[in-house]
Design a protein around this motif. Sequence first.
Motif, PDB file in Angstrom:
ATOM      1  N   SER A   1      -8.677  -7.421   3.627  1.00  8.91           N
ATOM      2  CA  SER A   1      -7.710  -6.417   4.126  1.00  8.91           C
ATOM      3  C   SER A   1      -6.885  -5.787   3.053  1.00  8.91           C
ATOM      4  CB  SER A   1      -7.029  -6.740   5.419  1.00  8.91           C
ATOM      5  OG  SER A   1      -7.675  -7.164   6.395  1.00  8.91           O
ATOM      6  N   ASP A   2      -6.406  -6.809   2.337  1.00  8.16           N
ATOM      7  CA  ASP A   2      -5.580  -6.261   0.986  1.00  8.16           C
ATOM      8  C   ASP A   2      -6.417  -5.403  -0.101  1.00  8.16           C
ATOM      9  OD1 ASP A   2      -3.456  -7.625   1.727  1.00  8.16           O
ATOM     10  OD2 ASP A   2      -3.811  -9.145   0.536  1.00  8.16           O
ATOM     11  N   ALA A   3      -7.703  -5.760  -0.201  1.00 10.01           N
ATOM     12  CA  ALA A   3      -8.621  -4.995  -0.986  1.00 10.01           C
ATOM     13  C   ALA A   3      -8.970  -3.653  -0.544  1.00 10.01           C
ATOM     14  CB  ALA A   3     -10.063  -5.945  -1.272  1.00 10.01           C
ATOM     15  N   LEU A   4      -9.089  -3.391   0.738  1.00 11.95           N
ATOM     16  CA  LEU A   4      -9.476  -2.251   1.302  1.00 11.95           C
ATOM     17  C   LEU A   4      -8.208  -1.307   1.217  1.00 11.95           C
ATOM     18  CD1 LEU A   4     -11.681  -3.449   4.424  1.00 11.95           C
ATOM     19  CD2 LEU A   4     -12.421  -2.033   2.140  1.00 11.95           C
ATOM     20  N   ALA A   5      -6.906  -1.844   1.584  1.00 10.64           N
ATOM     21  CA  ALA A   5      -5.652  -1.289   1.594  1.00 10.64           C
ATOM     22  C   ALA A   5      -5.194  -0.760   0.302  1.00 10.64           C
ATOM     23  CB  ALA A   5      -4.452  -2.263   2.059  1.00 10.64           C
ATOM     24  N   VAL A   6      -5.674  -1.344  -0.962  1.00 11.22           N
ATOM     25  CA  VAL A   6      -5.085  -0.792  -2.133  1.00 11.22           C
ATOM     26  C   VAL A   6      -5.954   0.163  -2.380  1.00 11.22           C
ATOM     27  CG1 VAL A   6      -4.164  -3.085  -2.807  1.00 11.22           C
ATOM     28  CG2 VAL A   6      -6.508  -2.791  -3.528  1.00 11.22           C
ATOM     29  N   GLU A   7      -7.365   0.047  -1.963  1.00 14.98           N
ATOM     30  CA  GLU A   7      -8.404   1.255  -2.507  1.00 14.98           C
ATOM     31  C   GLU A   7      -7.953   2.208  -1.866  1.00 14.98           C
ATOM     32  OE1 GLU A   7     -13.057   1.183  -2.902  1.00 14.98           O
ATOM     33  OE2 GLU A   7     -12.509   1.371  -0.838  1.00 14.98           O
ATOM     34  N   GLY A   8      -7.451   2.309  -0.501  1.00  9.56           N
ATOM     35  CA  GLY A   8      -7.102   3.486   0.476  1.00  9.56           C
ATOM     36  C   GLY A   8      -5.885   4.216  -0.137  1.00  9.56           C
ATOM     37  N   ALA A   9      -5.034   3.161  -0.945  1.00 10.26           N
ATOM     38  CA  ALA A   9      -3.591   3.829  -1.348  1.00 10.26           C
ATOM     39  C   ALA A   9      -4.031   4.485  -2.569  1.00 10.26           C
ATOM     40  CB  ALA A   9      -2.764   2.534  -1.496  1.00 10.26           C
ATOM     41  N   GLY A  10      -5.303   4.350  -3.147  1.00 12.82           N
ATOM     42  CA  GLY A  10      -5.326   5.184  -4.355  1.00 12.82           C
ATOM     43  C   GLY A  10      -5.401   4.516  -5.776  1.00 12.82           C
ATOM     44  N   ALA A  11      -5.151   3.286  -5.631  1.00 15.06           N
ATOM     45  CA  ALA A  11      -5.301   2.198  -6.722  1.00 15.06           C
ATOM     46  C   ALA A  11      -6.747   2.488  -7.780  1.00 15.06           C
ATOM     47  CB  ALA A  11      -5.410   0.783  -6.700  1.00 15.06           C
ATOM     48  N   PHE A  12      -6.625   2.558  -9.065  1.00 15.63           N
ATOM     49  CA  PHE A  12      -8.054   2.901  -9.704  1.00 15.63           C
ATOM     50  C   PHE A  12      -8.773   1.596  -9.824  1.00 15.63           C
ATOM     51  CE2 PHE A  12      -5.059   2.275 -13.017  1.00 15.63           C
ATOM     52  CZ  PHE A  12      -5.721   1.598 -14.124  1.00 15.63           C
ATOM     53  N   SER A  13      -8.338   0.464  -9.881  1.00 13.91           N
ATOM     54  CA  SER A  13      -8.968  -0.930  -9.886  1.00 13.91           C
ATOM     55  C   SER A  13      -7.891  -1.819  -9.268  1.00 13.91           C
ATOM     56  CB  SER A  13      -8.914  -1.192 -11.474  1.00 13.91           C
ATOM     57  OG  SER A  13      -7.829  -1.234 -12.006  1.00 13.91           O
ATOM     58  N   VAL A  14      -8.593  -3.023  -9.132  1.00 15.41           N
ATOM     59  CA  VAL A  14      -7.797  -4.123  -8.763  1.00 15.41           C
ATOM     60  C   VAL A  14      -8.189  -5.386  -9.429  1.00 15.41           C
ATOM     61  CG1 VAL A  14      -9.553  -4.415  -6.912  1.00 15.41           C
ATOM     62  CG2 VAL A  14      -7.346  -5.608  -6.782  1.00 15.41           C
TER      63      VAL A  14
ATOM     64  N   SER B   1       0.805  -1.110  -0.155  1.00 11.52           N
ATOM     65  CA  SER B   1       0.040   0.029  -0.153  1.00 11.52           C
ATOM     66  C   SER B   1       0.536   1.031   0.044  1.00 11.52           C
ATOM     67  CB  SER B   1      -1.114   0.158   1.395  1.00 11.52           C
ATOM     68  OG  SER B   1      -0.229  -0.046   2.411  1.00 11.52           O
ATOM     69  N   ALA B   2       1.906   1.300   0.764  1.00 16.72           N
ATOM     70  CA  ALA B   2       2.770   2.412   0.749  1.00 16.72           C
ATOM     71  C   ALA B   2       3.353   2.611  -0.688  1.00 16.72           C
ATOM     72  CB  ALA B   2       4.070   2.089   1.648  1.00 16.72           C
ATOM     73  N   THR B   3       3.570   1.730  -1.294  1.00 21.76           N
ATOM     74  CA  THR B   3       4.108   1.686  -2.797  1.00 21.76           C
ATOM     75  C   THR B   3       3.285   2.317  -3.836  1.00 21.76           C
ATOM     76  OG1 THR B   3       5.930  -0.126  -2.485  1.00 21.76           O
ATOM     77  CG2 THR B   3       5.359   0.421  -4.630  1.00 21.76           C
ATOM     78  N   ILE B   4       2.214   1.756  -3.666  1.00 18.06           N
ATOM     79  CA  ILE B   4       0.893   2.338  -4.552  1.00 18.06           C
ATOM     80  C   ILE B   4       0.605   3.791  -4.131  1.00 18.06           C
ATOM     81  CG2 ILE B   4      -1.509   1.984  -4.952  1.00 18.06           C
ATOM     82  CD1 ILE B   4      -1.250  -1.136  -4.272  1.00 18.06           C
ATOM     83  N   ARG B   5       0.815   4.076  -3.067  1.00 16.90           N
ATOM     84  CA  ARG B   5       0.625   5.723  -2.540  1.00 16.90           C
ATOM     85  C   ARG B   5       1.605   6.581  -3.152  1.00 16.90           C
ATOM     86  NH1 ARG B   5      -0.073   4.420   2.244  1.00 16.90           N
ATOM     87  NH2 ARG B   5      -2.419   4.309   2.000  1.00 16.90           N
ATOM     88  N   GLU B   6       2.815   5.885  -3.147  1.00 18.08           N
ATOM     89  CA  GLU B   6       3.846   6.806  -3.816  1.00 18.08           C
ATOM     90  C   GLU B   6       4.024   6.892  -5.181  1.00 18.08           C
ATOM     91  OE1 GLU B   6       6.639   8.615  -2.289  1.00 18.08           O
ATOM     92  OE2 GLU B   6       5.399   8.336  -0.495  1.00 18.08           O
ATOM     93  N   LEU B   7       3.714   5.724  -5.901  1.00 18.45           N
ATOM     94  CA  LEU B   7       3.445   5.906  -7.326  1.00 18.45           C
ATOM     95  C   LEU B   7       2.225   6.848  -7.618  1.00 18.45           C
ATOM     96  CD1 LEU B   7       3.937   2.073  -8.123  1.00 18.45           C
ATOM     97  CD2 LEU B   7       5.225   3.715  -8.910  1.00 18.45           C
ATOM     98  N   VAL B   8       1.095   6.814  -7.201  1.00 19.09           N
ATOM     99  CA  VAL B   8      -0.080   7.471  -7.329  1.00 19.09           C
ATOM    100  C   VAL B   8       0.399   9.011  -7.364  1.00 19.09           C
ATOM    101  CG1 VAL B   8      -2.468   8.161  -6.663  1.00 19.09           C
ATOM    102  CG2 VAL B   8      -1.601   5.771  -6.921  1.00 19.09           C
ATOM    103  N   LYS B   9       1.062   9.225  -5.947  1.00 20.08           N
ATOM    104  CA  LYS B   9       1.527  10.727  -5.681  1.00 20.08           C
ATOM    105  C   LYS B   9       2.376  11.294  -6.852  1.00 20.08           C
ATOM    106  CE  LYS B   9       4.032  13.021  -2.176  1.00 20.08           C
ATOM    107  NZ  LYS B   9       4.786  13.023  -0.800  1.00 20.08           N
TER     108      LYS B   9
END
Length: 262
Positions: free
Chosen positions: A166-179, A123-131
């Motif tokens: 938990s993974d699903a909610l984490a990636v959504e919260g990190a800013g992924a546009f789909s999963v 999730s931290a990596t996804i957040r940084e990429l989206v940022k």
Amino acid sequence: MTNLSKITPEWVRTRKEVGEKIAALTAYDFPTARLLDEAGVPVLLVGDSLAMVVLGYPDTLSLRLDELLSHLCAVARAKPRALVVADFPFGTYRTPEEALVTGKLLVEAGAEAVKLEGGVEESATIRELVKAGIPVMAHIGLLPQSAGRRFRKVGRSPEERESILSDALAVEGAGAFSVVIEAADAGLAAEITQNLRIPTIGIGSGTGCDGQILVFHDLVGLFPWFRPRFVEPKADLARAIREAARLFLSETQGKEHVASDR
């Protein structure tokens, strides 16, 4: 698909709101990308299954970044209307900083979004990429880069079920546009789909997701030596190629052509 504008991550994200199912296929070369785009497929993934179905490796772990970049460039040269998504090869996103370097290389080669495996731990990596302005398609459930060749249905035990939720909610919260949800229990995949605001794209996870993704070679029967149980090929290109080659061989050698499926 009636809108003829370029497909974007935002278009994918809003399919859930309008109730339109998302179809995605892998593409690894220029002609395949053009053909799938002409057919109207909205999402093309230059995925790490490239390792097995094109390059002949035993699993996805062997794929090098430079190999994926070469095929990504070929797909991008088709200039598809479809959204071009690229996988992070194994070992290229071990830290958020490394992921950012890899992500920029993927974008420079033509990716309009990236995909990586992992939920809470990524999730931290996804957040940084989206940022950094790099759209992310997440991938949870079975993670081939972690499972190696041990493919199995996941999410059946209470512990796995809770972890994947938990993974699903984490990636959504990190800013992924789909999963992408791979090889998960169908009931679990449907539950995740109902609970998330972003669309879910299933592969071997039942029909309750907001879309489906398949490896192109599985769809058209171009990799007959292995076929996932959940795949129903819509063509048999392996047979057609063998037949065309045998016809050419017999014509060249001046021999009577004899059909065979050996």
